[in-house]
Design a protein around this motif. Sequence first.
Motif, mmCIF file in Angstrom:
data_model
loop_
_atom_site.group_PDB
_atom_site.id
_atom_site.type_symbol
_atom_site.label_atom_id
_atom_site.label_comp_id
_atom_site.label_asym_id
_atom_site.label_seq_id
_atom_site.Cartn_x
_atom_site.Cartn_y
_atom_site.Cartn_z
ATOM 1 N N ILE A 123 -8.174 0.318 5.058
ATOM 2 C CA ILE A 123 -9.529 0.820 5.303
ATOM 3 C C ILE A 123 -10.191 0.010 6.421
ATOM 4 O O ILE A 123 -10.839 0.567 7.316
ATOM 5 N N LYS A 124 -10.009 -1.295 6.393
ATOM 6 C CA LYS A 124 -10.559 -2.149 7.460
ATOM 7 C C LYS A 124 -9.979 -1.756 8.814
ATOM 8 O O LYS A 124 -10.707 -1.662 9.806
ATOM 9 N N TYR A 126 -8.690 1.206 9.680
ATOM 10 C CA TYR A 126 -9.227 2.519 10.051
ATOM 11 C C TYR A 126 -10.647 2.393 10.588
ATOM 12 O O TYR A 126 -11.030 3.093 11.527
ATOM 13 N N LYS A 127 -11.419 1.499 9.994
ATOM 14 C CA LYS A 127 -12.791 1.285 10.475
ATOM 15 C C LYS A 127 -12.776 0.719 11.893
ATOM 16 O O LYS A 127 -13.574 1.127 12.739
ATOM 17 N N GLU A 128 -11.846 -0.185 12.185
ATOM 18 C CA GLU A 128 -11.698 -0.715 13.555
ATOM 19 C C GLU A 128 -11.306 0.397 14.519
ATOM 20 O O GLU A 128 -11.789 0.447 15.651
ATOM 21 N N TYR A 130 -11.552 3.918 14.082
ATOM 22 C CA TYR A 130 -12.377 5.114 14.147
ATOM 23 C C TYR A 130 -13.882 4.863 14.088
ATOM 24 O O TYR A 130 -14.653 5.783 14.300
ATOM 25 N N PHE A 132 -17.244 3.955 11.684
ATOM 26 C CA PHE A 132 -17.612 4.054 10.276
ATOM 27 C C PHE A 132 -17.100 5.315 9.596
ATOM 28 O O PHE A 132 -17.032 5.385 8.376
ATOM 29 N N CYS A 133 -16.731 6.349 10.383
ATOM 30 C CA CYS A 133 -16.198 7.557 9.757
ATOM 31 C C CYS A 133 -15.373 8.354 10.760
ATOM 32 O O CYS A 133 -15.431 8.123 11.965
ATOM 33 N N CYS A 142 -15.723 8.508 5.227
ATOM 34 C CA CYS A 142 -16.555 7.356 5.558
ATOM 35 C C CYS A 142 -15.830 6.114 5.049
ATOM 36 O O CYS A 142 -15.341 6.095 3.923
ATOM 37 N N PHE A 143 -15.766 5.093 5.883
ATOM 38 C CA PHE A 143 -15.036 3.889 5.517
ATOM 39 C C PHE A 143 -15.929 2.815 4.919
ATOM 40 O O PHE A 143 -15.438 1.901 4.269
ATOM 41 N N GLU A 144 -17.243 2.912 5.157
ATOM 42 C CA GLU A 144 -18.169 1.934 4.574
ATOM 43 C C GLU A 144 -19.506 2.602 4.331
ATOM 44 O O GLU A 144 -20.216 2.888 5.300
ATOM 45 N N LEU A 146 -16.810 3.546 1.254
ATOM 46 C CA LEU A 146 -15.679 4.462 1.231
ATOM 47 C C LEU A 146 -16.044 5.727 0.469
ATOM 48 O O LEU A 146 -16.511 5.672 -0.659
#
Length: 154
Positions: A123-124, A126-128, A130, A132-133, A142-144, A146
């Motif tokens: 998830i971390k 993917y956030k880097e 993409y 936040f989503c 949405c990653f944060e 999730l």
Amino acid sequence: MTYEQLLREAIHHGIDIYEKPMTPTVKGFYSDEVIWINKNIPTNVEKACILAEELGHFHTTIGNILDQTKIENRKQEKRARTWAYEKLVPLSKIVQAHKNGIRNRYELAEYLEVTEEFLDSAIKRYKEKYGFCTTIDNFTICFEPLGVLEMFDY
């Protein structure tokens, strides 16, 4: 994807796999179409996460990258881990988990058959990659925090 499925994939690519006792700090190692997995890892779920990363090295890295003080080696390590995350925690599976009523990280890790630590790292990453989503078909992941949002057609 289970440990057994990953083992079959490795064999299909001509990679030899050995489980050997190693020091606790070493979980896996890849070199010259051979992967070693620490036999002392207690679960096949954790072994699958390690094997996926080592397969990522087979698919994405070149040469000896043990010296992580070199930027190029760190980049190759990141590519191998990203390959593993995309293999075991594909965005489409996060959407599928949402459709199946999965509502928290623990359930998601269990559904995907990965460790919670591996899921958190994915998830971390993917956030880097993409932000936040990101959107897949009619779903926004949405990653944060999730979560998955479904868009409706008009």
